[in-house]
Design an enzyme around this catalytic site. Structure first.
Site, PDB file in Angstrom:
ATOM      1  N   SER A 164       0.817  -1.209   0.000  1.00 46.37           N
ATOM      2  CA  SER A 164       0.000   0.000   0.000  1.00 46.37           C
ATOM      3  C   SER A 164       0.859   1.271   0.000  1.00 46.37           C
ATOM      4  O   SER A 164       1.508   1.573  -0.986  1.00 46.37           O
ATOM      5  CB  SER A 164      -0.954  -0.033   1.198  1.00 46.37           C
ATOM      6  OG  SER A 164      -1.976   0.920   1.059  1.00 46.37           O
ATOM      7  N   LYS A 176      -0.726  -4.387  -3.304  1.00 52.06           N
ATOM      8  CA  LYS A 176      -1.994  -3.768  -2.906  1.00 52.06           C
ATOM      9  C   LYS A 176      -2.071  -2.378  -3.518  1.00 52.06           C
ATOM     10  O   LYS A 176      -1.359  -1.462  -3.117  1.00 52.06           O
ATOM     11  CB  LYS A 176      -2.102  -3.686  -1.384  1.00 52.06           C
ATOM     12  CG  LYS A 176      -3.372  -2.992  -0.890  1.00 52.06           C
ATOM     13  CD  LYS A 176      -3.379  -2.894   0.631  1.00 52.06           C
ATOM     14  CE  LYS A 176      -4.615  -2.151   1.125  1.00 52.06           C
ATOM     15  NZ  LYS A 176      -4.620  -0.719   0.776  1.00 52.06           N
ATOM     16  N   ASP A 207      10.011   5.773 -10.207  1.00 48.21           N
ATOM     17  CA  ASP A 207       9.595   6.492 -11.419  1.00 48.21           C
ATOM     18  C   ASP A 207      10.369   7.786 -11.624  1.00 48.21           C
ATOM     19  O   ASP A 207      10.643   8.186 -12.761  1.00 48.21           O
ATOM     20  CB  ASP A 207       8.087   6.782 -11.372  1.00 48.21           C
ATOM     21  CG  ASP A 207       7.249   5.520 -11.520  1.00 48.21           C
ATOM     22  OD1 ASP A 207       7.798   4.491 -11.959  1.00 48.21           O
ATOM     23  OD2 ASP A 207       6.042   5.563 -11.197  1.00 48.21           O
TER      24      ASP A 207
END
Length: 697
Positions: A465, A490, A476
């Protein structure tokens, strides 16, 4: 709190037939407010869940299957005849919830209780005889897909093997037959005693767990106790006396004193002391709590800040008939520092140089929502604590920072965004899509990053999460290197809804729902759902992807993607990865500690795939000898400190000092994967430092 799982974990064994006559367990019945809470939850879930699932016959069947599985995951409690009887109501739960009728799950649980009592008494009677360990037979460890026993005789044989395995484990651990018989009899007696202590709240919580997780894996229901525990975990504080308690032989026992808490500051409590009674206020009567469930004793000890609680204490070194003393303590706010962000500095040699790697361990993305709402400028949160630690690491002159979020299951989404901002400054961090399809880009908003040097994130299968949001954003942006196992997978966001507030109920009766309201996506457009975050440099892991992680759920949302957000990478880690990988490969090839981890993982994987364990003593000793030979060259084995040795005992069956010593040994054991992650970050710092020099030349 999934009580049946906790209960089943308390005994890994049991028996053959002909048990003694005993009183039946209490017949539990639903309370009016529980039925109302279930109906209220159904109304909310069918209208507002991200994944719309109607409460119909199909969902009813799923709820039934999950509820039974929660009670008997290994299919060793119920008989097939029980299951056949339950299945006649498999499509009726939806209508029953709408009628505010919970008789079906309570009837199932009452059968479960009686079966537990039967099996425990059966097990204790079996201990009166011995076992033949020269017989060649196996015991199946993986029974979740096996059929339930067809007959009582079949169940008896199954339990005989479970008891035999418990006995053999203790025997291999060096225990005598008389000591084994005493240990196991007490174990089964304790398990039997717990069966008589179940309450309707336990049944309702288990049933609502089955209902909510049939919607999606991360929707949950919180009764009063579970709600309080969730709140404590997020705030990282509670009001109490500052003592970690444990149930041992019917006594609530002090396992640890929290530094700075009322218990420690009083000097009147010690580790091992047993709480036999609790009184409220300076003059309130003291209620005896010997034999009372631990969660109930904990609730009696917690209370309002500044209030007095009186404890009747049987000292650790006193016998059962020893002299008691009364201890008065004033409750205060307790900060759970062990669950907060913490830092260490590791020294790593790279060539002729030694680099300092600052490691920040973050167990959860906590935030004191209430204090923040009230405008408290000093409210507690994960990102605030990490920012402070980064400042300290700067002062200590570290070359790189590693954020360790292994086994961090998530928490506050806002905290994941703010933590990312500490390393990127400002910019998009995560995209969030609601049930209406609308996509919102959530951004960090820091004028400048707190840490601009080399950094990385250490993840494993337990990183979920918010941990995945943070790791994915760092990846990224190219800001740091991601090291470890693929994460949990998740990719959904939940919010907590107070059912009492929803219907303007003046007193707390109905509990809370943790409901999935949206799905999050990486800024590159992909999602961590199912696939998780794939590390840049992979490290081995002990978890089993088939049984742990989003992929293990049969109703998980699928992987999907959307348009990337507009963002500009702030780092060039991708250009360093080939060099980092080659240095890592060369280093671990000659690292004996790392190779031992690979051996242990291979051994564990082989055991999982085997799925059965021999009940033949000679064969088990042969297997144990092989393991000892593999371990004896290890430094910790030479020191006589193997914290993972199987003595066949459960935690509360060892002496408290022995159990704490074993826990401390595990904490002190060399963290091979953390050390390798630090080495990778040292390489990253080295490569980044040498890159400008090479460009200049």
């Amino acid at each position: 709190m999934r009580i049946p799982y906790v209960f089943l974990g308390a005994f890994l064994a049991i028996a053959q037939s002909a048990y003694a006559e005993v009183a039946p367990p209490p017949v539990l019945a639903p309370q009016k407010q529980q039925a109302q809470a279930a109906e209220l939850s159904a109304r909310f879930l069918t209208r507002f869940s991200y994944k719309s699932v109607p409460l119909d016959d199909a969902l009813s069947a799923k709820i039934m299957d999950r509820f039974i599985k929660s009670l008997d995951p290994d299919r060793v409690i119920f008989l097939q005849a029980d299951i056949d009887k339950f299945m006649s109501d498999r499509s009726k739960i939806d209508d029953a919830i709408e009628r505010e009728d919970l008789k079906i799950p309570f009837a199932i649980f009452n059968v479960y209780e009686q079966r537990i009592v039967d099996r425990m008494n059966y097990a204790r009677n079996l201990l009166k005889q011995g076992f033949d360990f020269s017989v060649q037979e196996d015991y199946s460890l993986l029974r979740e897909k096996e059929p339930w026993p067809q007959t009582e005789a079949e169940s008896d044989d199954l339990w005989r093997k479970r008891v035999k395995n418990d006995w053999l484990r203790l025997k291999l651990g060096g225990k005598t037959d008389s000591a084994i018989r005493e240990t196991l009899d007490k174990r089964y007696a304790n398990a039997l005693d717990r069966a008589y202590k179940y309450k309707s709240d336990d049944v309702f919580q288990s049933f609502m767990d089955a209902y909510t997780t049939s919607i999606d894996p991360h929707t949950d229901y919180f009764g009063a106790t579970a709600s309080a525990d969730f709140d404590i975990a997020m705030k990282l504080s509670l009001v109490g006396i500052g003592a970690v308690l444990q149930e041992r032989d019917d006594y609530t026992t002090v396992r640890e004193l929290v530094p700075g808490g009322p218990a420690e500051l009083s000097g009147k409590l010690s580790v091992g002391d047993r709480i036999t009674g609790v009184g409220q206020g300076k003059n309130g009567p003291i209620k005896e709590v010997v034999g009372t469930r631990l969660d109930e004793v904990v609730q009696m000890i917690r209370g309002k800040k500044g209030s007095v609680v009186r404890l009747d204490i049987l000292p650790a070194d006193a016998g059962a008939e020893g002299t008691h003393r009364i201890v008065s303590l004033v409750r205060d706010k307790i900060n759970l520092e062990k669950q907060a962000a913490q830092k260490t500095v590791l020294s790593v040699k790279v060539g002729e140089a030694t680099r300092k790697i600052g490691v920040i361990t973050l167990p959860a993305f906590y935030e004191d929502f209430e204090a923040r709402r009230k405008g408290d400028k000093d409210y507690r949160s994960a990102s605030r604590d990490v920012a402070k630690l980064l400042g300290e690491l700067k002062q200590e002159g570290v070359d790189s920072v590693l954020i360790d979020v292994r086994n961090n299951g998530g928490g506050s989404l806002d905290e994941a965004i703010d933590l990312t901002g500490l390393f990127i400054g400002s910019g998009p961090v995560v995209q969030q899509r609601g049930s209406d399809g609308k996509v919102t880009v959530r951004s960090a908003d820091f004028r400048t990053p707190v840490w601009t040097g080399p950094m990385g994130v250490l993840i494993n299968r337990g990183s979920a999460s918010a941990s995945e949001i943070f790791a994915a954003a760092i990846q990224d942006y190219g800001r740091g290197v991601i090291v470890g196992e693929p994460s949990f997978g998740k990719g959904t966001v939940q919010t907590v809804v107070n059912l009492d507030q929803m219907v303007r109920n003046s007193k707390p009766e109905f509990g809370e729902l943790k409901v999935t309201i949206s799905q999050f996506f990486r800024i590159n457009g992909g999602t961590t759902q199912l696939r998780g975050v794939t590390p840049d440099i992979s490290l081995p892991g002990f978890s089993d992807p088939k049984s742990f992680g989003e992929m293990s759920y049969d109703n998980a949302l699928p992987w999907t993607e959307l348009k990337p957000a507009k963002y500009a990478p702030t780092g060039n880690v991708a250009t360093l990865l080939p060099s980092l990988q080659s240095r890592h490969d060369a280093r671990v090839q000659s690292d004996p500690d790392f190779q031992r981890v690979l051996e242990d993982i291979a051994d564990l994987k082989a055991q999982r795939e085997k799925g059965v364990i021999s009940l033949n003593e000679a064969k088990r000793r042969e297997e144990a000898t092989a393991r000892e030979n593999r371990l004896k060259s290890r430094p910790e084995a030479n020191n006589g400190e193997d914290p993972d040795v199987d003595d066949g005992l459960q935690a509360n069956e060892r002496s408290l000092s022995a159990d704490i010593a074993m826990e401390n040994a595990r904490k002190k054991a060399k963290d091979v994967l953390l050390n390798e992650a630090a080495a990778i970050l040292s390489d990253e710092a080295d490569l980044k430092e040498s890159a400008p020099k090479a460009a200049t030349k």
